[in-house]
Design an enzyme around this catalytic site. Structure first.
Site, PDB file in Angstrom:
ATOM      1  N   GLY A  13      -0.747 -12.672  10.483  1.00  0.00           N
ATOM      2  CA  GLY A  13       0.557 -12.332  11.044  1.00  0.00           C
ATOM      3  C   GLY A  13       0.462 -11.635  12.384  1.00  0.00           C
ATOM      4  O   GLY A  13      -0.624 -11.427  12.942  1.00  0.00           O
ATOM      5  N   LEU A  15       0.961  -8.485  13.420  1.00  0.00           N
ATOM      6  CA  LEU A  15       0.162  -7.256  13.443  1.00  0.00           C
ATOM      7  C   LEU A  15      -1.233  -7.487  12.883  1.00  0.00           C
ATOM      8  O   LEU A  15      -2.224  -6.971  13.422  1.00  0.00           O
ATOM      9  CB  LEU A  15       0.871  -6.167  12.648  1.00  0.00           C
ATOM     10  CG  LEU A  15       0.112  -4.842  12.490  1.00  0.00           C
ATOM     11  CD1 LEU A  15      -0.161  -4.201  13.844  1.00  0.00           C
ATOM     12  CD2 LEU A  15       0.894  -3.883  11.589  1.00  0.00           C
ATOM     13  N   ASP A  40      -3.116 -14.226  -2.690  1.00  0.00           N
ATOM     14  CA  ASP A  40      -1.710 -14.049  -3.042  1.00  0.00           C
ATOM     15  C   ASP A  40      -1.562 -12.625  -3.584  1.00  0.00           C
ATOM     16  O   ASP A  40      -2.002 -12.329  -4.695  1.00  0.00           O
ATOM     17  CB  ASP A  40      -1.307 -15.079  -4.098  1.00  0.00           C
ATOM     18  CG  ASP A  40       0.123 -14.904  -4.577  1.00  0.00           C
ATOM     19  OD1 ASP A  40       0.832 -14.006  -4.057  1.00  0.00           O
ATOM     20  OD2 ASP A  40       0.529 -15.645  -5.488  1.00  0.00           O
ATOM     21  N   ILE A  41      -0.957 -11.744  -2.801  1.00  0.00           N
ATOM     22  CA  ILE A  41      -0.904 -10.340  -3.223  1.00  0.00           C
ATOM     23  C   ILE A  41       0.049 -10.113  -4.386  1.00  0.00           C
ATOM     24  O   ILE A  41       0.068  -9.010  -4.952  1.00  0.00           O
ATOM     25  CB  ILE A  41      -0.539  -9.404  -2.052  1.00  0.00           C
ATOM     26  CG1 ILE A  41       0.867  -9.689  -1.511  1.00  0.00           C
ATOM     27  CG2 ILE A  41      -1.586  -9.485  -0.952  1.00  0.00           C
ATOM     28  CD1 ILE A  41       1.360  -8.634  -0.530  1.00  0.00           C
ATOM     29  N   TRP A  63       7.297  -9.548   3.161  1.00  0.00           N
ATOM     30  CA  TRP A  63       8.486 -10.396   3.349  1.00  0.00           C
ATOM     31  C   TRP A  63       9.251  -9.740   4.492  1.00  0.00           C
ATOM     32  O   TRP A  63       9.722  -8.623   4.376  1.00  0.00           O
ATOM     33  CB  TRP A  63       9.319 -10.416   2.082  1.00  0.00           C
ATOM     34  CG  TRP A  63      10.623 -11.145   2.169  1.00  0.00           C
ATOM     35  CD1 TRP A  63      11.669 -10.864   3.015  1.00  0.00           C
ATOM     36  CD2 TRP A  63      11.052 -12.273   1.384  1.00  0.00           C
ATOM     37  NE1 TRP A  63      12.707 -11.735   2.815  1.00  0.00           N
ATOM     38  CE2 TRP A  63      12.357 -12.617   1.811  1.00  0.00           C
ATOM     39  CE3 TRP A  63      10.464 -13.016   0.372  1.00  0.00           C
ATOM     40  CZ2 TRP A  63      13.078 -13.655   1.252  1.00  0.00           C
ATOM     41  CZ3 TRP A  63      11.182 -14.059  -0.185  1.00  0.00           C
ATOM     42  CH2 TRP A  63      12.470 -14.382   0.242  1.00  0.00           C
ATOM     43  N   THR A 103       8.720   0.379   7.077  1.00  0.00           N
ATOM     44  CA  THR A 103       9.737   0.132   8.090  1.00  0.00           C
ATOM     45  C   THR A 103      10.747   1.270   8.178  1.00  0.00           C
ATOM     46  O   THR A 103      10.954   2.011   7.206  1.00  0.00           O
ATOM     47  CB  THR A 103      10.493  -1.175   7.753  1.00  0.00           C
ATOM     48  OG1 THR A 103      11.620  -1.330   8.627  1.00  0.00           O
ATOM     49  CG2 THR A 103      11.014  -1.150   6.328  1.00  0.00           C
ATOM     50  N   TYR A 127      16.388  -5.704   2.195  1.00  0.00           N
ATOM     51  CA  TYR A 127      15.053  -5.610   2.774  1.00  0.00           C
ATOM     52  C   TYR A 127      14.552  -4.164   2.723  1.00  0.00           C
ATOM     53  O   TYR A 127      13.414  -3.900   2.304  1.00  0.00           O
ATOM     54  CB  TYR A 127      15.078  -6.111   4.217  1.00  0.00           C
ATOM     55  CG  TYR A 127      13.811  -5.836   4.983  1.00  0.00           C
ATOM     56  CD1 TYR A 127      12.634  -6.517   4.704  1.00  0.00           C
ATOM     57  CD2 TYR A 127      13.796  -4.889   6.010  1.00  0.00           C
ATOM     58  CE1 TYR A 127      11.471  -6.265   5.412  1.00  0.00           C
ATOM     59  CE2 TYR A 127      12.647  -4.637   6.726  1.00  0.00           C
ATOM     60  CZ  TYR A 127      11.484  -5.315   6.422  1.00  0.00           C
ATOM     61  OH  TYR A 127      10.338  -5.059   7.127  1.00  0.00           O
ATOM     62  N   TRP A 153      10.745  -2.591  15.279  1.00  0.00           N
ATOM     63  CA  TRP A 153      10.948  -3.335  16.529  1.00  0.00           C
ATOM     64  C   TRP A 153       9.602  -3.824  17.068  1.00  0.00           C
ATOM     65  O   TRP A 153       9.306  -3.697  18.258  1.00  0.00           O
ATOM     66  CB  TRP A 153      11.673  -2.462  17.551  1.00  0.00           C
ATOM     67  CG  TRP A 153      13.099  -2.141  17.223  1.00  0.00           C
ATOM     68  CD1 TRP A 153      13.644  -2.015  15.967  1.00  0.00           C
ATOM     69  CD2 TRP A 153      14.160  -1.878  18.136  1.00  0.00           C
ATOM     70  NE1 TRP A 153      14.974  -1.691  16.057  1.00  0.00           N
ATOM     71  CE2 TRP A 153      15.318  -1.595  17.375  1.00  0.00           C
ATOM     72  CE3 TRP A 153      14.245  -1.837  19.526  1.00  0.00           C
ATOM     73  CZ2 TRP A 153      16.543  -1.297  17.957  1.00  0.00           C
ATOM     74  CZ3 TRP A 153      15.473  -1.533  20.116  1.00  0.00           C
ATOM     75  CH2 TRP A 153      16.602  -1.274  19.343  1.00  0.00           C
TER      76      TRP A 153
END
Length: 311
Positions: A13, A15, A40-41, A63, A103, A127, A153
């Site tokens: 991904g 990051l 697959d976590i 996600w 987040t 989320y 962001w």
């Protein structure tokens, strides 16, 4: 010096790729970076096997479809909450440290003051609720070896993000309407990757206490301010960016209006906060990926491209 083993989930991904590249430059680090197909976590047996033998686990898998989570909260929580519990439990069993990415959306975002790391949570969308479930799993199962790093962001070279999208649209549209009433901290993924590597090493050395850290840039701006600065740095006219309110872009999931985070945990770990967002953006814009996008946008403008009228 002893070699440290690192497991990076979500390694393909935005990051994760920057972090793997950062760790690859460390001769004392051995990095395992499985793809989603390889690990697959959400599978606890696979997670347990992957964590065995690792000293530091960095969970960049998530996600990230905010609006999709509003429609499929159970599926989002399976990845952002339940799977994190699998990782935390496996780390506890094998004596590994866990750095888990979270987040600002776990916070309500309704105050005009930066949120400290110990602020009360209160997500306004599915989320955020799914990510809060992951945070709670880390705190519960790894009170002395779990590190929650909240970011926001995020933009970078290896995935879809706001800065890249603005530069791409600059080659096709004369003006861009950008939201000016949401406040946050634009954070370059490479800068955060550097800090995650430093935090992991400090944690191994016993210098960084477990808990919540805010991995966002210093300072803050709006999406409108970020777009204007990206245009300026890219040699484009910032006046092409027009401010609008969030109501101009209705979305299934509510967004916090003030996702600005405080950075008090870093000094307690003997580490400085991340640089200001303007400094990070300037460095990012000088890299090949963003420089190429800016060059293409300028070339379109220089050719006198005929832009379609805005709808």
């Amino acid at each position: 010096m002893t070699t440290t083993t690192w497991l990076v989930t979500g390694a393909r991904g935005l990051l994760g790729r920057d972090l793997v590249e950062e760790l690859a430059a460390d001769p004392n680090a051995t990095v395992t970076a499985p793809s989603r197909a390889q690990l697959d976590i959400t599978d606890p047996t696979a997670v347990r096997a992957a964590v065995a033998g690792q000293r530091v686990v960095v969970n960049c898998a998530a996600w990230t479809d905010v609006d999709g989570a509003e429609r499929s909260e159970r599926a989002a929580t399976a990845v952002n909450g339940t799977a994190v519990r699998h990782l935390a439990r496996a780390c506890a069993e094998h004596g590994a440290l866990l750095l888990h990415l979270s987040t600002d959306y776990v916070l309500p975002g309704d105050t005009p003051r930066p949120y400290p790391e110990d602020a009360s949570t209160g997500p306004v969308n599915a989320y955020g609720r799914s990510k809060l479930a992951g945070e709670r799993a880390v705190a519960e199962l790894l009170p002395h070896a779990g590190y929650v790093v909240r970011t926001a962001w995020l933009y970078g070279a290896h995935g879809r993000n706001f800065v890249a999208t603005m530069l791409e649209l600059a080659a096709r549209q004369a003006t861009l309407d950008v939201v000016a009433d949401q406040h946050g901290q634009p954070t370059w993924s490479r800068a955060l990757a550097r800090r995650l590597a430093v935090l992991g090493r400090a944690a191994l050395a016993g210098r960084a206490p477990a808990g919540v850290y805010h991995g966002t840039a210093a300072g803050h701006t709006t999406w409108y301010g970020l777009a204007r600065e990206a245009f300026r740095l890219g040699g484009l006219d910032p006046e092409r960016i027009r401010p609008v309110g969030s109501a101009a872009f209705p979305r299934p999931a509510a967004r916090p209006t003030y996702g600005v985070l405080g950075h008090g945990a870093w000094p307690r770990a003997g580490l400085p906060p991340l640089p200001r967002w303007e400094v990070q953006l300037a460095e990012a814009m000088s890299t090949p990926a963003f420089a190429a996008l800016a060059t293409a946008a300028r070339a379109s403008t220089d050719r006198g491209a005929t832009f379609p009228s805005p709808a």
